[in-house]
Design a protein around this motif. Structure first.
Motif, mmCIF file in Angstrom:
data_model
loop_
_atom_site.group_PDB
_atom_site.id
_atom_site.type_symbol
_atom_site.label_atom_id
_atom_site.label_comp_id
_atom_site.label_asym_id
_atom_site.label_seq_id
_atom_site.Cartn_x
_atom_site.Cartn_y
_atom_site.Cartn_z
ATOM 1 N N ILE A 135 -35.114 -1.650 -39.748
ATOM 2 C CA ILE A 135 -34.056 -1.598 -40.764
ATOM 3 C C ILE A 135 -32.811 -2.269 -40.192
ATOM 4 O O ILE A 135 -32.370 -1.936 -39.098
ATOM 5 C CB ILE A 135 -33.734 -0.149 -41.178
ATOM 6 C CG1 ILE A 135 -34.943 0.479 -41.856
ATOM 7 C CG2 ILE A 135 -32.517 -0.112 -42.103
ATOM 8 C CD1 ILE A 135 -34.764 1.934 -42.232
ATOM 9 N N LYS A 136 -32.294 -3.227 -40.901
ATOM 10 C CA LYS A 136 -31.086 -3.944 -40.503
ATOM 11 C C LYS A 136 -30.171 -4.061 -41.705
ATOM 12 O O LYS A 136 -30.615 -4.057 -42.846
ATOM 13 C CB LYS A 136 -31.428 -5.358 -40.001
ATOM 14 C CG LYS A 136 -32.362 -5.404 -38.819
ATOM 15 C CD LYS A 136 -31.687 -4.966 -37.560
ATOM 16 C CE LYS A 136 -32.634 -5.097 -36.384
ATOM 17 N NZ LYS A 136 -32.181 -4.403 -35.219
ATOM 18 N N LYS A 137 -28.881 -4.206 -41.456
ATOM 19 C CA LYS A 137 -27.925 -4.365 -42.558
ATOM 20 C C LYS A 137 -27.829 -5.815 -43.013
ATOM 21 O O LYS A 137 -27.418 -6.078 -44.127
ATOM 22 C CB LYS A 137 -26.556 -3.830 -42.162
ATOM 23 C CG LYS A 137 -26.530 -2.327 -42.079
ATOM 24 C CD LYS A 137 -25.115 -1.809 -42.162
ATOM 25 C CE LYS A 137 -25.108 -0.316 -42.157
ATOM 26 N NZ LYS A 137 -24.943 0.264 -43.459
ATOM 27 N N GLU A 138 -28.178 -6.758 -42.158
ATOM 28 C CA GLU A 138 -28.084 -8.177 -42.494
ATOM 29 C C GLU A 138 -29.478 -8.770 -42.644
ATOM 30 O O GLU A 138 -30.337 -8.601 -41.783
ATOM 31 C CB GLU A 138 -27.319 -8.933 -41.411
ATOM 32 C CG GLU A 138 -25.880 -8.493 -41.233
ATOM 33 C CD GLU A 138 -25.007 -8.840 -42.415
ATOM 34 O OE1 GLU A 138 -25.288 -9.842 -43.106
ATOM 35 O OE2 GLU A 138 -24.029 -8.104 -42.650
ATOM 36 N N TYR A 139 -29.692 -9.506 -43.715
ATOM 37 C CA TYR A 139 -30.977 -10.121 -44.015
ATOM 38 C C TYR A 139 -31.409 -11.085 -42.907
ATOM 39 O O TYR A 139 -32.556 -11.043 -42.447
ATOM 40 C CB TYR A 139 -30.873 -10.845 -45.356
ATOM 41 C CG TYR A 139 -32.160 -11.471 -45.823
ATOM 42 C CD1 TYR A 139 -33.119 -10.703 -46.466
ATOM 43 C CD2 TYR A 139 -32.405 -12.829 -45.643
ATOM 44 C CE1 TYR A 139 -34.302 -11.266 -46.912
ATOM 45 C CE2 TYR A 139 -33.583 -13.401 -46.080
ATOM 46 C CZ TYR A 139 -34.525 -12.618 -46.714
ATOM 47 O OH TYR A 139 -35.690 -13.181 -47.142
ATOM 48 N N ASP A 140 -30.493 -11.959 -42.471
ATOM 49 C CA ASP A 140 -30.816 -12.935 -41.420
ATOM 50 C C ASP A 140 -31.215 -12.256 -40.113
ATOM 51 O O ASP A 140 -32.134 -12.703 -39.425
ATOM 52 C CB ASP A 140 -29.643 -13.880 -41.170
ATOM 53 C CG ASP A 140 -29.358 -14.788 -42.351
ATOM 54 O OD1 ASP A 140 -30.269 -14.970 -43.188
ATOM 55 O OD2 ASP A 140 -28.241 -15.320 -42.439
ATOM 56 N N GLU A 141 -30.516 -11.186 -39.790
ATOM 57 C CA GLU A 141 -30.818 -10.428 -38.577
ATOM 58 C C GLU A 141 -32.229 -9.824 -38.657
ATOM 59 O O GLU A 141 -32.985 -9.827 -37.684
ATOM 60 C CB GLU A 141 -29.771 -9.314 -38.421
ATOM 61 C CG GLU A 141 -29.888 -8.509 -37.166
ATOM 62 C CD GLU A 141 -28.833 -7.397 -37.102
ATOM 63 O OE1 GLU A 141 -29.033 -6.497 -36.293
ATOM 64 O OE2 GLU A 141 -27.841 -7.429 -37.857
ATOM 65 N N LEU A 142 -32.592 -9.346 -39.837
ATOM 66 C CA LEU A 142 -33.908 -8.761 -40.050
ATOM 67 C C LEU A 142 -35.018 -9.801 -39.903
ATOM 68 O O LEU A 142 -36.029 -9.574 -39.243
ATOM 69 C CB LEU A 142 -33.987 -8.123 -41.434
ATOM 70 C CG LEU A 142 -35.305 -7.428 -41.735
ATOM 71 C CD1 LEU A 142 -35.403 -6.145 -40.935
ATOM 72 C CD2 LEU A 142 -35.432 -7.151 -43.200
ATOM 73 N N LEU A 143 -34.823 -10.980 -40.494
ATOM 74 C CA LEU A 143 -35.835 -12.027 -40.381
ATOM 75 C C LEU A 143 -35.999 -12.498 -38.939
ATOM 76 O O LEU A 143 -37.120 -12.738 -38.481
ATOM 77 C CB LEU A 143 -35.481 -13.207 -41.291
ATOM 78 C CG LEU A 143 -35.672 -12.950 -42.776
ATOM 79 C CD1 LEU A 143 -35.285 -14.181 -43.579
ATOM 80 C CD2 LEU A 143 -37.096 -12.556 -43.097
ATOM 81 N N LYS A 144 -34.886 -12.598 -38.223
ATOM 82 C CA LYS A 144 -34.940 -13.007 -36.811
ATOM 83 C C LYS A 144 -35.726 -11.977 -35.999
ATOM 84 O O LYS A 144 -36.598 -12.316 -35.198
ATOM 85 C CB LYS A 144 -33.523 -13.157 -36.261
ATOM 86 C CG LYS A 144 -33.449 -13.663 -34.857
ATOM 87 C CD LYS A 144 -31.988 -13.839 -34.436
ATOM 88 C CE LYS A 144 -31.893 -14.251 -32.985
ATOM 89 N NZ LYS A 144 -30.521 -14.398 -32.544
#
Length: 94
Positions: free
Chosen positions: A29-38
């Motif tokens: 679970i991440k707050k930022e979409y880009d961070e999650l994809l990375k």
């Protein structure tokens, strides 16, 4: 007169499987979409590297499903990465 031949014995057969289906789940679970994809990309590569180390060929390792679920706050209109009221993004790779 009827003749009968009876044969008894034991047999054993061993063969290598030509297909193995292994189910693993990576959840984050991440707050930022880009961070999650990375993070999902790096976690998937880590799993593939581990499978290679124990003898699987990378070309034969496949991702069966990939889902992203977005949760929203019930109040507020804050925009995060263009998504209104974003609380968290959850990633599920199987």
């Amino acid at each position: 007169m009827e003749r009968t031949i009876r044969v008894t014995g034991k047999g054993k057969l061993a063969v290598k499987p030509d297909l193995i289906e292994l189910t693993l789940s990576i959840k984050d679970i991440k707050k930022e979409y880009d961070e999650l994809l990375k993070r999902s990309s790096s976690a998937t590569n880590e799993v593939k590297e581990l499978l290679e180390k124990i003898g699987f060929e990378r070309k034969n390792i496949k991702t069966k499903s990939f889902d992203i679920n977005i949760e929203y706050d019930s109040f507020g209109i804050k925009m995060i990465n263009g998504l209104k009221n974003l609380k968290a993004i959850a990633l599920f790779i199987k």
